[in-house]
Scaffold this motif. Structure first.
Motif, short mmCIF file in Angstrom:
data_model
loop_
_atom_site.label_atom_id
_atom_site.label_comp_id
_atom_site.label_asym_id
_atom_site.label_seq_id
_atom_site.Cartn_x
_atom_site.Cartn_y
_atom_site.Cartn_z
N ARG A 145 -14.48 12.63 6.30
CA ARG A 145 -13.10 12.16 6.44
C ARG A 145 -12.22 13.35 6.77
N ALA A 146 -11.64 13.35 7.96
CA ALA A 146 -10.88 14.52 8.41
C ALA A 146 -9.37 14.28 8.41
N VAL A 147 -8.95 13.09 8.85
CA VAL A 147 -7.52 12.80 8.98
C VAL A 147 -7.23 11.44 8.36
N THR A 148 -6.30 11.41 7.42
CA THR A 148 -5.86 10.16 6.79
C THR A 148 -4.73 9.56 7.61
N VAL A 149 -4.79 8.25 7.83
CA VAL A 149 -3.78 7.54 8.62
C VAL A 149 -3.33 6.31 7.82
N ILE A 150 -2.05 6.25 7.48
CA ILE A 150 -1.51 5.15 6.68
C ILE A 150 -0.35 4.49 7.42
N LEU A 151 -0.42 3.18 7.58
CA LEU A 151 0.68 2.40 8.15
C LEU A 151 1.19 1.44 7.09
N TYR A 152 2.47 1.48 6.80
CA TYR A 152 3.05 0.57 5.82
C TYR A 152 3.50 -0.71 6.50
N VAL A 153 3.02 -1.84 5.99
CA VAL A 153 3.32 -3.14 6.61
C VAL A 153 4.16 -4.03 5.71
N ASN A 154 4.51 -3.53 4.49
CA ASN A 154 5.34 -4.32 3.59
C ASN A 154 6.76 -4.47 4.13
N ASP A 155 7.52 -5.36 3.51
CA ASP A 155 8.90 -5.60 3.90
C ASP A 155 9.80 -4.45 3.43
N LEU A 156 11.09 -4.61 3.64
CA LEU A 156 12.09 -3.59 3.35
C LEU A 156 11.89 -2.94 1.99
#
Length: 203
Positions: free
Chosen positions: A130-141
């Motif tokens: 595991r070299a690069v962590t990628v996080i996308l937040y999809v929750n509401d406001l």
């Protein structure tokens, strides 16, 4: 997209991390959130575990989120579109930072009210690829009162650490080097939803 890629590459090269707002538009973000909600309501999420193989255990005193792993061969249309965007990130990092990234793995992550994940590194002995962590937040406001920040401990040359708290704002993308930045998810006062994944140095 090219502007986002430039910012990610510069952030990784200079600081080992990058935070980008509005990486996906609101329509796409909401569609991913709705898909995650449907999968959750159908009972497909499981308590998150730590460790790998025979050492894999559910330890709620360390992490209390729920996850659903994505199968690369069975991606939904939405998941495949997001996968393609991450593929562009992978190519940009390989082209300009020479990281040798070969593949991506990811899961939906849900943090119920009161849940957390204690300080850890995403790259450790069992998962050195595991070299690069990628996080996308999809929750509401989200607001500061909702808490649940991603707390990153940024190494500094004097041997000390700088603490950076990143709130899970909808559509926000966080990218960082998995083996260099310890981090945790602070207890949340609101349900918190993301797609969390890792660019890897193995196929």
């Amino acid at each position: 997209m090219e502007e986002y890629l430039d910012r990610i590459v510069s952030g990784i090269y200079e600081d080992s991390y990058a935070v980008l707002d509005d990486f996906v538009d609101e329509i796409f973000r909401k569609a991913l959130f709705d898909e995650q909600t449907d999968l959750l309501e159908s009972g497909k999420f499981r308590k998150a575990a730590i460790g790998t193989g025979d050492q894999k255990q559910v330890k709620p005193e360390i992490r209390s989120d729920e996850v659903l792993w994505m199968e690369p061969s069975q991606l939904s249309i939405l998941q495949a579109e997001y996968w393609q965007r991450v593929e562009q990130i992978k190519q940009a990092l390989n082209r300009r930072c020479f990281l040798g990234l070969q593949s991506f793995e990811a899961h939906f992550a849900r943090y119920p009210i009161g849940s957390f994940y204690k300080r850890h590194l995403d790259q450790f002995q069992q998962v050195p690829y595991r070299a690069v962590t990628v996080i996308l937040y999809v929750n509401d406001l989200w607001t500061p009162e909702d808490e649940g920040a991603l707390r990153m401990y940024l190494p500094r040359e004097n041997g000390k650490e700088e603490v950076l708290d990143v709130l899970p704002m909808p559509g926000r993308l966080v990218v960082f080097l998995s083996g260099e930045i310890p981090h945790e998810v602070l207890p949340t006062k609101k349900e918190r939803n993301s797609i969390t994944g890792w660019l890897r140095t193995i196929p």
